[in-house]
Design a protein around this motif. Structure first.
Motif, PDB file in Angstrom:
ATOM      1  N   CYS A 251       0.893  -1.244  -0.221  1.00 50.55           N
ATOM      2  CA  CYS A 251       0.049   0.113   0.038  1.00 50.55           C
ATOM      3  C   CYS A 251       1.026   1.212  -0.134  1.00 50.55           C
ATOM      4  O   CYS A 251       0.462   2.173  -0.560  1.00 50.55           O
TER       5      CYS A 251
ATOM      6  N   ARG B 252       3.010   1.009  -3.324  1.00 51.13           N
ATOM      7  CA  ARG B 252       2.220   0.725  -4.651  1.00 51.13           C
ATOM      8  C   ARG B 252       3.141  -0.171  -5.772  1.00 51.13           C
ATOM      9  O   ARG B 252       2.931   0.007  -6.970  1.00 51.13           O
TER      10      ARG B 252
ATOM     11  N   THR C  36      -3.002   0.326  -7.833  1.00 54.30           N
ATOM     12  CA  THR C  36      -4.046   1.049  -6.956  1.00 54.30           C
ATOM     13  C   THR C  36      -4.908   0.321  -6.416  1.00 54.30           C
ATOM     14  O   THR C  36      -5.278  -1.165  -6.555  1.00 54.30           O
ATOM     15  N   LEU C  37      -5.299   0.685  -4.986  1.00 51.86           N
ATOM     16  CA  LEU C  37      -6.210  -0.065  -4.132  1.00 51.86           C
ATOM     17  C   LEU C  37      -7.487  -0.205  -4.777  1.00 51.86           C
ATOM     18  O   LEU C  37      -8.180   0.914  -5.286  1.00 51.86           O
TER      19      LEU C  37
ATOM     20  N   GLU D  68      -9.040  -0.711   0.156  1.00 56.83           N
ATOM     21  CA  GLU D  68      -8.856   0.550   0.983  1.00 56.83           C
ATOM     22  C   GLU D  68      -9.635   0.177   2.281  1.00 56.83           C
ATOM     23  O   GLU D  68      -9.114   0.670   3.315  1.00 56.83           O
TER      24      GLU D  68
ATOM     25  N   ARG E 294      -6.824  -1.725   4.013  1.00 56.82           N
ATOM     26  CA  ARG E 294      -5.691  -0.879   4.331  1.00 56.82           C
ATOM     27  C   ARG E 294      -6.078  -0.002   5.628  1.00 56.82           C
ATOM     28  O   ARG E 294      -5.204  -0.002   6.620  1.00 56.82           O
ATOM     29  N   ARG E 295      -7.320   0.406   5.920  1.00 57.60           N
ATOM     30  CA  ARG E 295      -7.704   1.540   6.928  1.00 57.60           C
ATOM     31  C   ARG E 295      -7.916   0.722   8.283  1.00 57.60           C
ATOM     32  O   ARG E 295      -7.211   1.246   9.289  1.00 57.60           O
TER      33      ARG E 295
ATOM     34  N   ARG F  75      -0.959   7.184   8.286  1.00 54.32           N
ATOM     35  CA  ARG F  75      -1.207   6.149   7.600  1.00 54.32           C
ATOM     36  C   ARG F  75      -0.209   5.073   7.732  1.00 54.32           C
ATOM     37  O   ARG F  75      -0.478   3.735   7.738  1.00 54.32           O
TER      38      ARG F  75
ATOM     39  N   GLU G 160     -11.641   8.253   7.348  1.00 53.42           N
ATOM     40  CA  GLU G 160     -10.365   7.471   7.563  1.00 53.42           C
ATOM     41  C   GLU G 160      -9.923   7.807   8.831  1.00 53.42           C
ATOM     42  O   GLU G 160      -9.286   6.865   9.510  1.00 53.42           O
TER      43      GLU G 160
END
Length: 296
Positions: free
Chosen positions: A13, A16, A56-57, A62, A65-66, A136, A153
């Motif tokens: 992430c 990339r 790209t996610l 996403e 990831r969060r 992040r 987020e």
């Protein structure tokens, strides 16, 4: 301990790129691919898609990831708590935007340090965009920002609200006395760099009135508030900034506010952290402590 495949996923992430992720993790690229494939099979969804050479996610990626980033940050903080003892103070590994760092944090932080002499403190300064990236990646536990952020987020607590105003040198001469934003379009604007909270706030309020920074006669981009203040005092342009930043100059008579009927702006400064963190209550308590220290 965070699953090693989740660590791989978060590294991809950040980079990339499978090859750069493998280099950072000191494993092979096929191993990175295997870890991502395992997660995709486990969760039954695709996590990345390719756009040229860049990953790209996906929307599902996403979400993971969060969630995983919050878990990673919580684990890092948990390790600190275990190292210092369960009853120890929350480590202050945090970030502040330039305006907060130069003009707002010194008094509450000094009061906090006097009250907590053994506190573990590490403060970093950067623009809002840079600090969000560090949050992040788990490089900071929380941040004080004045810029806009994604509330889906990050969780947040209000730190304080500041007036945002137009400012010029006390002896600045206008062709005609300005009463509205459009009256300033012939002026040179001293603006922060893209990615800064101050720049973002200004651009959004200009856009709300169908205007843009490019409408002004000239724009000079400056990455530090102290430099902007010095240039304002030398009357080489006007600027838009927080009252707290201009207060000393206004009181000393070197600067003055430009009163505008269509620019009555207040903006919140927020303490933010990864959404879903188990330490949310402690972050909120810390925010209250800093506010109390500032008022004492």
């Amino acid at each position: 301990m965070l699953d090693f495949r989740i660590v791989t996923f978060l590294t991809v992430c950040d980079t990339r790129n499978y090859t750069r992720a493998a280099e950072q993790l000191h494993i092979t690229q096929p191993a990175v691919s295997q870890h991502i494939r395992y997660l995709e099979e486990t969760y039954g969804t695709k996590l990345f898609c390719s756009e040229g050479r860049r990953l790209t996610l996906t929307p599902e990626g996403e979400v993971l990831r969060r969630t995983a980033a919050a878990m990673r940050n919580d684990e890092l903080l948990m390790r600190e708590r275990l190292r210092t003892g369960a009853n120890g103070e929350l480590p202050l590994h945090f970030g502040v935007t330039m305006t907060v760092g130069e003009f707002l944090i010194a008094r509450p932080l000094s009061a906090y340090l006097l009250e907590h002499p053994g506190a573990d403190v590490r403060m970093e300064m950067g623009n809002t965009e840079e600090l969000l990236g560090k949050l992040r990646r788990g490089e900071l536990y929380f941040a004080l920002v004045e810029g806009y952020f994604d509330r889906t987020e990050f969780d947040s607590a209000l730190y304080q609200t500041e007036r945002f105003l137009a400012v010029c040198a006390a002896n600045h001469r206008f062709a005609c006395p300005p009463t509205a934003l459009r009256d300033l379009l012939r002026e040179r604007v001293l603006a922060r760099e893209s990615g800064s909270g101050t720049r973002d706030i200004l651009e959004k309020h200009l856009a709300a009135q169908n205007m843009a920074l490019s409408d002004f006669a000239d724009i000079v981009q400056i990455s530090g508030m102290q430099a902007i203040l010095q240039l304002l005092e030398r009357d080489v342009g006007i600027s838009f900034l927080y009252e707290a930043v201009a207060r000393k100059g206004i009181r000393s008579g070197t600067l003055r506010e430009i009163p505008l009927r269509d620019f009555q702006v207040e903006h919140d400064i927020a303490l933010i952290w990864e959404r879903g963190s188990v330490f949310a209550g402690e972050y909120q308590d810390l925010c209250r402590k800093l506010l109390k220290a500032d008022m004492d």
